[in-house]
Design a protein around this motif. Structure first.
Motif, PDB file in Angstrom:
ATOM      1  N   ALA A  17       0.825  -1.208   0.000  1.00 54.43           N
ATOM      2  CA  ALA A  17       0.000   0.000   0.000  1.00 54.43           C
ATOM      3  C   ALA A  17       0.860   1.258   0.000  1.00 54.43           C
ATOM      4  O   ALA A  17       0.504   2.259  -0.625  1.00 54.43           O
ATOM      5  N   MET A  18       1.999   1.217   0.673  1.00 57.58           N
ATOM      6  CA  MET A  18       2.897   2.371   0.688  1.00 57.58           C
ATOM      7  C   MET A  18       3.600   2.550  -0.650  1.00 57.58           C
ATOM      8  O   MET A  18       3.888   3.669  -1.050  1.00 57.58           O
ATOM      9  N   THR A  19       3.868   1.455  -1.342  1.00 57.16           N
ATOM     10  CA  THR A  19       4.613   1.498  -2.595  1.00 57.16           C
ATOM     11  C   THR A  19       3.718   1.734  -3.801  1.00 57.16           C
ATOM     12  O   THR A  19       4.092   2.464  -4.720  1.00 57.16           O
ATOM     13  N   ALA A  20       2.560   1.118  -3.826  1.00 59.17           N
ATOM     14  CA  ALA A  20       1.643   1.218  -4.972  1.00 59.17           C
ATOM     15  C   ALA A  20       0.212   1.348  -4.466  1.00 59.17           C
ATOM     16  O   ALA A  20      -0.618   0.464  -4.644  1.00 59.17           O
ATOM     17  N   LEU A  35      -6.669  -5.957  -2.933  1.00 59.27           N
ATOM     18  CA  LEU A  35      -6.284  -5.627  -4.303  1.00 59.27           C
ATOM     19  C   LEU A  35      -7.339  -4.712  -4.909  1.00 59.27           C
ATOM     20  O   LEU A  35      -8.505  -5.087  -5.011  1.00 59.27           O
ATOM     21  N   ARG A  36      -6.925  -3.527  -5.291  1.00 61.49           N
ATOM     22  CA  ARG A  36      -7.857  -2.544  -5.858  1.00 61.49           C
ATOM     23  C   ARG A  36      -8.067  -2.754  -7.351  1.00 61.49           C
ATOM     24  O   ARG A  36      -9.100  -2.390  -7.876  1.00 61.49           O
ATOM     25  N   MET A  37      -7.066  -3.301  -8.037  1.00 62.93           N
ATOM     26  CA  MET A  37      -7.202  -3.610  -9.466  1.00 62.93           C
ATOM     27  C   MET A  37      -6.278  -4.765  -9.814  1.00 62.93           C
ATOM     28  O   MET A  37      -5.142  -4.806  -9.372  1.00 62.93           O
ATOM     29  N   ALA A  45       3.474  -0.219 -13.519  1.00 65.60           N
ATOM     30  CA  ALA A  45       4.204  -1.491 -13.506  1.00 65.60           C
ATOM     31  C   ALA A  45       5.412  -1.483 -12.574  1.00 65.60           C
ATOM     32  O   ALA A  45       5.606  -2.425 -11.808  1.00 65.60           O
ATOM     33  N   ASP A  46       6.215  -0.446 -12.610  1.00 65.22           N
ATOM     34  CA  ASP A  46       7.415  -0.405 -11.761  1.00 65.22           C
ATOM     35  C   ASP A  46       7.048  -0.427 -10.280  1.00 65.22           C
ATOM     36  O   ASP A  46       7.662  -1.149  -9.495  1.00 65.22           O
ATOM     37  N   ASP A  47       6.035   0.349  -9.900  1.00 73.95           N
ATOM     38  CA  ASP A  47       5.613   0.373  -8.495  1.00 73.95           C
ATOM     39  C   ASP A  47       5.046  -0.972  -8.058  1.00 73.95           C
ATOM     40  O   ASP A  47       5.314  -1.436  -6.951  1.00 73.95           O
ATOM     41  N   VAL A  48       4.262  -1.598  -8.923  1.00 74.25           N
ATOM     42  CA  VAL A  48       3.672  -2.899  -8.606  1.00 74.25           C
ATOM     43  C   VAL A  48       4.756  -3.956  -8.444  1.00 74.25           C
ATOM     44  O   VAL A  48       4.728  -4.752  -7.487  1.00 74.25           O
ATOM     45  N   GLU A  49       5.722  -3.970  -9.326  1.00 73.56           N
ATOM     46  CA  GLU A  49       6.806  -4.949  -9.230  1.00 73.56           C
ATOM     47  C   GLU A  49       7.647  -4.706  -7.983  1.00 73.56           C
ATOM     48  O   GLU A  49       8.085  -5.654  -7.328  1.00 73.56           O
ATOM     49  N   GLU A  50       7.846  -3.448  -7.611  1.00 77.77           N
ATOM     50  CA  GLU A  50       8.573  -3.144  -6.382  1.00 77.77           C
ATOM     51  C   GLU A  50       7.787  -3.625  -5.159  1.00 77.77           C
ATOM     52  O   GLU A  50       8.351  -4.189  -4.225  1.00 77.77           O
ATOM     53  N   ALA A  51       6.475  -3.425  -5.179  1.00 80.16           N
ATOM     54  CA  ALA A  51       5.634  -3.895  -4.073  1.00 80.16           C
ATOM     55  C   ALA A  51       5.729  -5.407  -3.925  1.00 80.16           C
ATOM     56  O   ALA A  51       5.801  -5.923  -2.804  1.00 80.16           O
ATOM     57  N   GLU A  52       5.730  -6.112  -5.042  1.00 84.68           N
ATOM     58  CA  GLU A  52       5.874  -7.575  -4.999  1.00 84.68           C
ATOM     59  C   GLU A  52       7.196  -7.957  -4.335  1.00 84.68           C
ATOM     60  O   GLU A  52       7.249  -8.846  -3.488  1.00 84.68           O
ATOM     61  N   GLN A  53       8.261  -7.288  -4.707  1.00 83.05           N
ATOM     62  CA  GLN A  53       9.585  -7.601  -4.158  1.00 83.05           C
ATOM     63  C   GLN A  53       9.698  -7.253  -2.681  1.00 83.05           C
ATOM     64  O   GLN A  53      10.391  -7.937  -1.924  1.00 83.05           O
ATOM     65  N   LEU A  54       9.029  -6.187  -2.258  1.00 78.40           N
ATOM     66  CA  LEU A  54       9.120  -5.743  -0.866  1.00 78.40           C
ATOM     67  C   LEU A  54       8.226  -6.519   0.089  1.00 78.40           C
ATOM     68  O   LEU A  54       8.423  -6.447   1.303  1.00 78.40           O
TER      69      LEU A  54
END
Length: 68
Positions: A17-20, A35-37, A45-54
């Motif tokens: 939530a903080m990242t994306a 999950l909102r969408m 995409a970049d924010d979502v992939e970062e959220a996955e990694q974090l």
């Protein structure tokens, strides 16, 4: 890009939530991911992939090749 989340696995850390925040939020009652969408626009995409990694519990799965 298609996103899935495993709420049972989520520990409520809130990194997603903080990242994306456009894509993820935390449930008010239990703090776990909401999950909102499932198929966000390409500009997120970049924010979502970062959220996955974090995500400390690996509750987020991103399939960058999937399209709705």
């Amino acid at each position: 890009m298609k996103i899935t989340v495993d709420r049972d696995r989520c520990v409520g850390a809130g990194m997603c939530a903080m990242t994306a925040g456009e894509v993820f939020e935390q449930h008010e009652g239990d703090g776990r991911v909401v999950l909102r969408m499932t198929e966000p626009p390409a500009q997120l995409a970049d924010d979502v992939e970062e959220a996955e990694q974090l995500c400390p519990s690996r509750a987020i799965t991103v399939d960058p090749a999937a399209a709705g």
